[in-house]
Design a protein around this motif. Structure first.
Motif, PDB file in Angstrom:
ATOM      1  N   TYR A  89      -6.408 -12.680 -15.879  1.00  0.00           N
ATOM      2  CA  TYR A  89      -7.339 -11.500 -15.910  1.00  0.00           C
ATOM      3  C   TYR A  89      -8.761 -12.058 -16.795  1.00  0.00           C
ATOM      4  O   TYR A  89      -8.727 -12.775 -17.231  1.00  0.00           O
ATOM      5  CB  TYR A  89      -6.936 -10.109 -16.548  1.00  0.00           C
ATOM      6  CG  TYR A  89      -5.963  -9.311 -15.721  1.00  0.00           C
ATOM      7  CD1 TYR A  89      -6.321  -8.360 -14.866  1.00  0.00           C
ATOM      8  CD2 TYR A  89      -4.539  -9.649 -16.001  1.00  0.00           C
ATOM      9  CE1 TYR A  89      -5.305  -7.726 -14.163  1.00  0.00           C
ATOM     10  CE2 TYR A  89      -3.475  -8.928 -15.154  1.00  0.00           C
ATOM     11  CZ  TYR A  89      -3.891  -7.933 -14.208  1.00  0.00           C
ATOM     12  OH  TYR A  89      -3.113  -7.362 -13.720  1.00  0.00           O
ATOM     13  N   ARG A  90      -9.564 -11.219 -16.336  1.00  0.00           N
ATOM     14  CA  ARG A  90     -11.001 -11.503 -16.983  1.00  0.00           C
ATOM     15  C   ARG A  90     -11.679 -10.136 -16.911  1.00  0.00           C
ATOM     16  O   ARG A  90     -11.356  -9.309 -16.132  1.00  0.00           O
ATOM     17  CB  ARG A  90     -11.711 -12.612 -16.099  1.00  0.00           C
ATOM     18  CG  ARG A  90     -12.268 -12.300 -14.776  1.00  0.00           C
ATOM     19  CD  ARG A  90     -13.034 -13.369 -14.062  1.00  0.00           C
ATOM     20  NE  ARG A  90     -13.327 -12.969 -12.807  1.00  0.00           N
ATOM     21  CZ  ARG A  90     -13.943 -14.052 -11.770  1.00  0.00           C
ATOM     22  NH1 ARG A  90     -14.110 -14.871 -12.446  1.00  0.00           N
ATOM     23  NH2 ARG A  90     -14.286 -13.427 -10.618  1.00  0.00           N
ATOM     24  N   TYR A  91     -12.758 -10.308 -17.626  1.00  0.00           N
ATOM     25  CA  TYR A  91     -13.878  -9.166 -17.848  1.00  0.00           C
ATOM     26  C   TYR A  91     -14.916  -9.389 -17.088  1.00  0.00           C
ATOM     27  O   TYR A  91     -15.511 -10.423 -17.084  1.00  0.00           O
ATOM     28  CB  TYR A  91     -14.157  -8.831 -19.168  1.00  0.00           C
ATOM     29  CG  TYR A  91     -13.024  -8.454 -20.180  1.00  0.00           C
ATOM     30  CD1 TYR A  91     -12.591  -6.955 -19.804  1.00  0.00           C
ATOM     31  CD2 TYR A  91     -12.528  -8.898 -21.061  1.00  0.00           C
ATOM     32  CE1 TYR A  91     -11.388  -6.575 -20.591  1.00  0.00           C
ATOM     33  CE2 TYR A  91     -11.533  -8.633 -22.213  1.00  0.00           C
ATOM     34  CZ  TYR A  91     -10.948  -7.330 -21.693  1.00  0.00           C
ATOM     35  OH  TYR A  91     -10.045  -6.793 -22.508  1.00  0.00           O
ATOM     36  N   VAL A  92     -15.307  -8.376 -16.152  1.00  0.00           N
ATOM     37  CA  VAL A  92     -16.767  -8.705 -15.860  1.00  0.00           C
ATOM     38  C   VAL A  92     -17.283  -7.293 -15.835  1.00  0.00           C
ATOM     39  O   VAL A  92     -16.887  -6.325 -16.123  1.00  0.00           O
ATOM     40  CB  VAL A  92     -16.385  -8.875 -13.955  1.00  0.00           C
ATOM     41  CG1 VAL A  92     -15.927 -10.353 -13.849  1.00  0.00           C
ATOM     42  CG2 VAL A  92     -15.754  -7.745 -13.658  1.00  0.00           C
ATOM     43  N   GLN A  93     -18.949  -7.435 -15.778  1.00  0.00           N
ATOM     44  CA  GLN A  93     -19.875  -6.337 -15.826  1.00  0.00           C
ATOM     45  C   GLN A  93     -19.991  -5.503 -14.435  1.00  0.00           C
ATOM     46  O   GLN A  93     -20.285  -6.521 -13.616  1.00  0.00           O
ATOM     47  CB  GLN A  93     -21.010  -6.761 -16.614  1.00  0.00           C
ATOM     48  CG  GLN A  93     -22.178  -5.673 -16.630  1.00  0.00           C
ATOM     49  CD  GLN A  93     -23.222  -6.155 -17.177  1.00  0.00           C
ATOM     50  OE1 GLN A  93     -23.362  -7.489 -17.789  1.00  0.00           O
ATOM     51  NE2 GLN A  93     -24.254  -5.388 -17.215  1.00  0.00           N
ATOM     52  N   SER A  94     -20.081  -4.494 -14.351  1.00  0.00           N
ATOM     53  CA  SER A  94     -20.418  -3.640 -13.111  1.00  0.00           C
ATOM     54  C   SER A  94     -21.479  -2.629 -13.569  1.00  0.00           C
ATOM     55  O   SER A  94     -20.980  -1.473 -14.154  1.00  0.00           O
ATOM     56  CB  SER A  94     -19.519  -3.367 -12.312  1.00  0.00           C
ATOM     57  OG  SER A  94     -19.933  -2.440 -11.369  1.00  0.00           O
TER      58      SER A  94
END
Length: 122
Positions: A94-99
């Motif tokens: 998993y990874r964190y992304v910005q939206s």
């Protein structure tokens, strides 16, 4: 003579969608439409109009279990969890992304949303 001209116009109209489809596939921003009008005096008028694609809208809310599409995310970028209080290291895969102002934990291979942290980015 009239039949020859009409046959030539019909052939060019039959070929024009094939020729117009190739540039439209390369550049999806424009769509071409051909309109043929037959006037009472025997003339044929061919008119082409260009229609622009609608402006892309961004999604404002995500739900867990949905597939994340980065093209629909506003301000998309990958986020380093160490810079934000309350975020722990993401699980393997998993990874964190910005939206927008949200941080979304997304599966790398599948693109499935695992968690959403709302208004973490101010």
């Amino acid at each position: 003579m009239k039949k020859f001209v009409l046959a030539a116009v019909a052939a060019s109209v039959a070929v024009s969608p094939i020729l117009a489809a190739a540039p439209a596939a390369a550049a999806p921003a424009q769509q071409t439409r051909t309109v043929i009008k037959h006037k009472p005096n025997g003339k044929v008028v061919v008119k082409k109009t260009v229609k622009k694609a609608p402006q892309q809208r961004y999604r404002t809310s995500w739900k867990r279990g949905e597939r994340f599409d980065y093209r629909q995310a506003r301000n998309y970028r990958q986020v380093d969890y160490r810079h934000y209080r309350g975020l722990k290291a993401p699980p393997r895969g998993y990874r964190y992304v910005q939206s927008g102002n949200d941080i979304v934990m997304v599966g790398i291979a599948s693109g499935i949303i695992g968690a959403i942290f709302g208004n973490m980015i101010r």
